[in-house]
Scaffold this motif. Structure first.
Motif, PDB file in Angstrom:
ATOM      1  N   LEU A  81       0.704  -1.057   0.061  1.00  0.00           N
ATOM      2  CA  LEU A  81       0.077  -0.010   0.067  1.00  0.00           C
ATOM      3  C   LEU A  81       0.924   1.383   0.056  1.00  0.00           C
ATOM      4  O   LEU A  81       0.712   2.355  -0.770  1.00  0.00           O
ATOM      5  CB  LEU A  81      -0.914  -0.011   1.258  1.00  0.00           C
ATOM      6  CG  LEU A  81      -1.828   1.263   1.457  1.00  0.00           C
ATOM      7  CD1 LEU A  81      -2.796   1.477   0.433  1.00  0.00           C
ATOM      8  CD2 LEU A  81      -2.727   1.144   2.651  1.00  0.00           C
ATOM      9  N   THR A  96       2.690   1.807  -3.393  1.00  0.00           N
ATOM     10  CA  THR A  96       1.842   2.002  -4.392  1.00  0.00           C
ATOM     11  C   THR A  96       1.299   3.448  -4.334  1.00  0.00           C
ATOM     12  O   THR A  96       1.266   4.213  -5.305  1.00  0.00           O
ATOM     13  CB  THR A  96       0.345   1.085  -4.375  1.00  0.00           C
ATOM     14  OG1 THR A  96       0.698  -0.343  -4.340  1.00  0.00           O
ATOM     15  CG2 THR A  96      -0.545   1.477  -5.768  1.00  0.00           C
ATOM     16  N   LEU A  97       1.072   3.987  -3.224  1.00  0.00           N
ATOM     17  CA  LEU A  97       0.705   5.214  -2.812  1.00  0.00           C
ATOM     18  C   LEU A  97       1.854   6.187  -3.219  1.00  0.00           C
ATOM     19  O   LEU A  97       1.596   7.507  -3.821  1.00  0.00           O
ATOM     20  CB  LEU A  97       0.196   5.454  -1.253  1.00  0.00           C
ATOM     21  CG  LEU A  97      -0.061   6.894  -0.876  1.00  0.00           C
ATOM     22  CD1 LEU A  97      -1.197   7.309  -1.653  1.00  0.00           C
ATOM     23  CD2 LEU A  97      -0.314   7.111   0.771  1.00  0.00           C
ATOM     24  N   GLU A  98       3.085   5.989  -2.772  1.00  0.00           N
ATOM     25  CA  GLU A  98       4.313   6.656  -3.103  1.00  0.00           C
ATOM     26  C   GLU A  98       4.233   6.806  -4.602  1.00  0.00           C
ATOM     27  O   GLU A  98       4.649   7.845  -5.387  1.00  0.00           O
ATOM     28  CB  GLU A  98       5.558   6.111  -2.535  1.00  0.00           C
ATOM     29  CG  GLU A  98       6.752   7.064  -2.712  1.00  0.00           C
ATOM     30  CD  GLU A  98       7.900   6.535  -1.721  1.00  0.00           C
ATOM     31  OE1 GLU A  98       7.687   6.304  -0.659  1.00  0.00           O
ATOM     32  OE2 GLU A  98       8.998   7.166  -2.248  1.00  0.00           O
TER      33      GLU A  98
END
Lengths: 170, 80
Positions: free
Chosen positions: B32, B35-37
């Motif tokens: 998570l 993916t966010l970064e």
């Protein structure tokens, strides 16, 4: 809910509040496992949210904005303007007789205003000593990790027109 | 003295399943954040594989939970 839990013949209260001490070890473990599974579901939701955001985000429509007259600033001179909105300060530099570059003036570290350091031909952020290349806006030194967003310019007669912002995450 | 009484039969399996879930959760947390970064850096192509792998990890956690639930109800019915 039979796909989630095994159907039980005993009432729910007895499933959750065991009569025997031995059963309590199972119930506490099962409840902790359920909590971990719900946490996993929460992280799946987070990933799906990122996916939805990446699908729903459309490329912005950039306005055309007259920035300056071509001969308005001297070689090595600077003019500031706002693009695409009044809250987006940008900086235009005349790097040669016939070459101009424009970048967002917000430092990609903490949004301080960068300025053009003519002696070293680079942009400097005075807040935390971040330096950016005049050629492509890339980071030369300091805490910023991303390049300055570049403002694409178009020459229309004697005028310089800003047509879009080219950034890594635009 | 019986070292492994019947009421403790399923505990080892349940503890093993819990340990596996914890490992899967650590991987999912890392996924998570990565993916966010990546998304915030403008790389949207990472969102689809991130969501698919996260769904697989969640399905594995759910399967392990069902396994724990099944052992729990089987063993506790024997205790009764």
């Amino acid at each position: 809910m039979s796909w989630f839990c095994k159907p039980s013949s005993v009432p729910l209260w007895r499933d959750e509040f065991p009569v025997f001490t031995a059963g309590e070890r199972y119930v506490s473990r099962r409840q902790f496992t359920k909590f971990l599974t719900l946490t996993s579901f929460g992280m799946l939701v987070g990933n799906l949210w990122i996916l939805a955001q990446s699908w729903s985000r459309r490329a912005p429509a950039w306005p055309r904005l007259r920035v300056a007259e071509a001969d308005e600033i001297a070689v090595g001179g600077v003019k500031t303007f706002s693009y695409p909105t009044a809250a987006d300060p940008c900086i235009l530099v005349r790097t040669g007789a016939d070459s101009y570059v424009a970048y967002s003036q917000k430092c990609t570290h903490l949004s301080c205003a960068v300025y053009y350091e003519k002696a070293r031909n680079r942009f400097e952020c005075p807040c935390h000593q971040g330096f950016f290349s005049i050629a492509d806006g890339s980071v030369l030194q300091g805490p910023p990790r991303r390049a300055l967003p570049r403002v694409a310019l178009e020459r229309a007669g004697g005028q310089l027109i800003a047509i879009r912002v080219e950034a890594e995450n635009a | 003295m019986n070292p492994n009484p019947p009421e403790n039969r399923g505990l080892t399996a349940i503890d093993g399943a819990m340990a596996l879930i914890v490992i899967l959760l650590i991987v999912q947390i890392w996924l998570l954040s990565a993916t966010l970064e990546s998304y915030l850096a403008g790389h949207r192509e990472a969102a689809i594989p991130g969501a698919i792998i996260s769904a697989i990890l969640f399905a594995a956690c759910l399967a392990l939970y069902r396994f724990v639930d099944r052992i729990d109800s089987d063993v506790r019915q024997d205790i009764k």
